[in-house]
Design an enzyme around this catalytic site. Structure first.
Site, PDB file in Angstrom:
ATOM      1  N   HIS A   1       0.880  -1.232   0.142  1.00 53.33           N
ATOM      2  CA  HIS A   1      -0.062  -0.071  -0.016  1.00 53.33           C
ATOM      3  C   HIS A   1       0.864   1.270   0.063  1.00 53.33           C
ATOM      4  O   HIS A   1       0.425   2.332  -0.112  1.00 53.33           O
ATOM      5  CB  HIS A   1      -0.690   0.043   1.316  1.00 53.33           C
ATOM      6  CG  HIS A   1      -2.307   0.477   0.861  1.00 53.33           C
ATOM      7  ND1 HIS A   1      -2.642   1.381   0.033  1.00 53.33           N
ATOM      8  CD2 HIS A   1      -3.613  -0.127   1.437  1.00 53.33           C
ATOM      9  CE1 HIS A   1      -4.079   1.577  -0.166  1.00 53.33           C
ATOM     10  NE2 HIS A   1      -4.531   0.567   0.707  1.00 53.33           N
TER      11      HIS A   1
ATOM     12  N   ASP B   1      -2.371   3.231  -4.114  1.00 48.01           N
ATOM     13  CA  ASP B   1      -3.618   3.207  -3.655  1.00 48.01           C
ATOM     14  C   ASP B   1      -4.477   1.974  -4.002  1.00 48.01           C
ATOM     15  O   ASP B   1      -4.200   1.458  -5.050  1.00 48.01           O
ATOM     16  CB  ASP B   1      -4.525   4.397  -3.513  1.00 48.01           C
ATOM     17  CG  ASP B   1      -4.767   4.927  -4.725  1.00 48.01           C
ATOM     18  OD1 ASP B   1      -4.711   4.122  -5.820  1.00 48.01           O
ATOM     19  OD2 ASP B   1      -4.930   6.200  -4.940  1.00 48.01           O
TER      20      ASP B   1
END
Length: 465
Positions: A436, A440
């Site tokens: 992450h 995104d």
């Protein structure tokens, strides 16, 4: 007499584990005769002898870990002039860290040992050291390390192994005899079963272990091992298997991935009917055509070129997100040694047929233990076809330092709605685990959807590639 030392196998590797001997004591070998298979943290390597002569000693049993630069095989002087001539000439074949030279190598020379063979001789180990009474009979580097760490002088021991060989139990017995009732090694380690002297750190540790943890809890007077045995209803252990160098490397990589990467997972069900049909249409009587994995790989590579955030790594020292200019596609392959992830180099430059050929070559090399260090470590993204195990999904672990891994489940017949009608289709599941930090959820989902759409409409996808 020549001693073949374990050579430097490159890439910072400091040790190797003996997998199997390809020769035995008494065998006559020429230069470049394979003598052993050893396993490093990267792959299995076959070691050829840099000397010619008679095998006099094998330094270790299969499963023994040998440090680089330590003895592997002792080779006696050649039986005839032909071997000596070949040794002087050399073969020209050089493994990283050693080779043959005009002088027959730089191995350590020893005084020839008498009585190696002949009527009434004992074991080779006995005779090999019969003229060196001051040198302890120790083959295993693990035994040497145990003695060194505990401060045991091997010259004071009498070996209980064959031919007076000093084995691990001899060193452990010497440690126990020296400890007496102190219960501590020079390094402060507590030996199970030995009583710790009152007031010592060891005694305090034992006291803490003996204290009850809570109501109804059993006293852990025997330490963690005893508590573990008690918690498992005193079942006997089936076996203990030491970790190989390769397994240790896998553990380190996966543990680092879990510790450092804030991962997230997204997945989607895919109608792969058209993909299966395309694969069948490419098959002819004389050409099997590219396999399904090659077709999948082609679409994954295209997706990475479109979404390069998933094809890179995190440079934590410089606090930068790095993206590669090109794709080395890692492919998870299950082998007898465990899960390997060799990479198809420059996969973005290959056709689907080219990908298929390289995938088949890497798969065969992985199963034979012949992958190179570069092939095992150069991947920039991993494709995992765990459907080959008959499962639908998996929460995979990212292959550090990569930042994503795509898994493909099994392709099976399932009911699916097509144009408002219920139909039987070839369904599979794609799951993407991603770092992450690099992107995104929107970017990850877009990549996953791109690959899924290509699976569902492969002809259209190929037209755009």
């Amino acid at each position: 007499m020549n001693t073949f030392l374990l050579p430097d196998l490159g890439e910072g590797l400091t040790e190797a584990e003996i997998v199997r001997w390809l020769v035995k004591v008494g065998d006559v070998v020429a230069v470049d005769t394979p003598v052993a298979e050893v396993e490093t943290a990267k792959s299995i390597v076959e070691l050829p002898s840099p000397y010619a002569g008679v095998i006099e000693e094998l330094h270790g049993e299969p499963g023994t870990t040998v440090p680089v630069g330590k003895p592997l095989v002792t080779i006696g002087d050649p039986a005839g002039a032909a071997y000596r001539q070949e040794e002087r000439a050399g073969s020209g074949n050089v493994l990283v860290g050693y080779g043959t030279t005009e002088q027959g190598g730089s191995g350590r020379r020893r005084k020839p040992r008498s009585g190696i063979s002949g009527p009434g001789s004992k074991t080779v180990s006995e005779n090999a050291f019969s003229d060196l009474p001051r040198v302890p009979l120790v083959i295993s580097p693990l035994v040497r390390r145990l003695a060194r760490d505990a401060g045991v002088d091997l010259k004071t021991l009498t070996g209980s192994g064959e031919g007076g060989l000093i084995v691990r139990r001899d060193v452990e017995q010497a440690i126990a005899d020296r400890l007496g009732s102190t219960g501590q090694t020079p390094a402060g380690q507590v030996v199970p079963g030995a009583a710790a002297a009152p007031g010592t750190p060891a005694a305090q540790v034992e006291a803490r272990r003996a204290a009850p943890v809570g109501a109804g809890s059993a006293a852990a007077s025997g330490g963690a091992a005893a508590a573990l045995a008690e918690s498992r209803t005193e079942l006997p252990e089936l076996r203990r298997t030491p970790m190989s160098g390769f397994r240790k490397a896998v553990v380190a990589t996966l543990s680092r991935s879990r510790a450092e990467i804030p991962e997230a997972t997204t997945w989607v069900d895919v109608d792969a009917t058209a993909l299966v049909e395309l694969r069948e249409s490419l098959r002819t009587a004389t050409d099997p055509g590219p396999g399904l994995l090659a077709l999948m790989a082609r679409f994954v590579v295209a997706g990475l070129l479109k979404y390069p955030e998933l094809n890179g790594y995190v440079d934590t020292e410089r606090e930068e997100l790095v993206q590669y200019d090109g794709v080395n596609l890692g492919l998870a392959a299950q082998t007898d040694r465990g899960l390997l992830v060799p990479a198809v180099g420059n996969a973005h430059t290959l056709t689907t047929r080219g990908l298929d050929a390289e995938i088949r070559r890497l798969t065969a090399s992985a199963r034979d233990g012949r992958l190179t260090q570069h092939e095992l470590t150069s991947g920039t993204f991993t494709l995992n076809n765990y459907g080959s195990f008959g499962v639908d999904g998996s929460a995979a672990i990212i292959n550090h330092p990569q930042v994503a891994i795509l898994g493909v489940g099994r392709i099976i017949d399932r009911p699916w709605v097509v144009d408002g009608e219920l139909a039987i289709r070839k369904l599979t599941q794609l799951s993407l685990v991603f770092d992450h930090r690099v992107c995104d959820g929107g970017t990850a989902a877009a990549f996953l959807r791109f690959v899924a759409d290509a699976f569902e409409n492969p002809a259209s996808a190929f037209a755009d590639l």
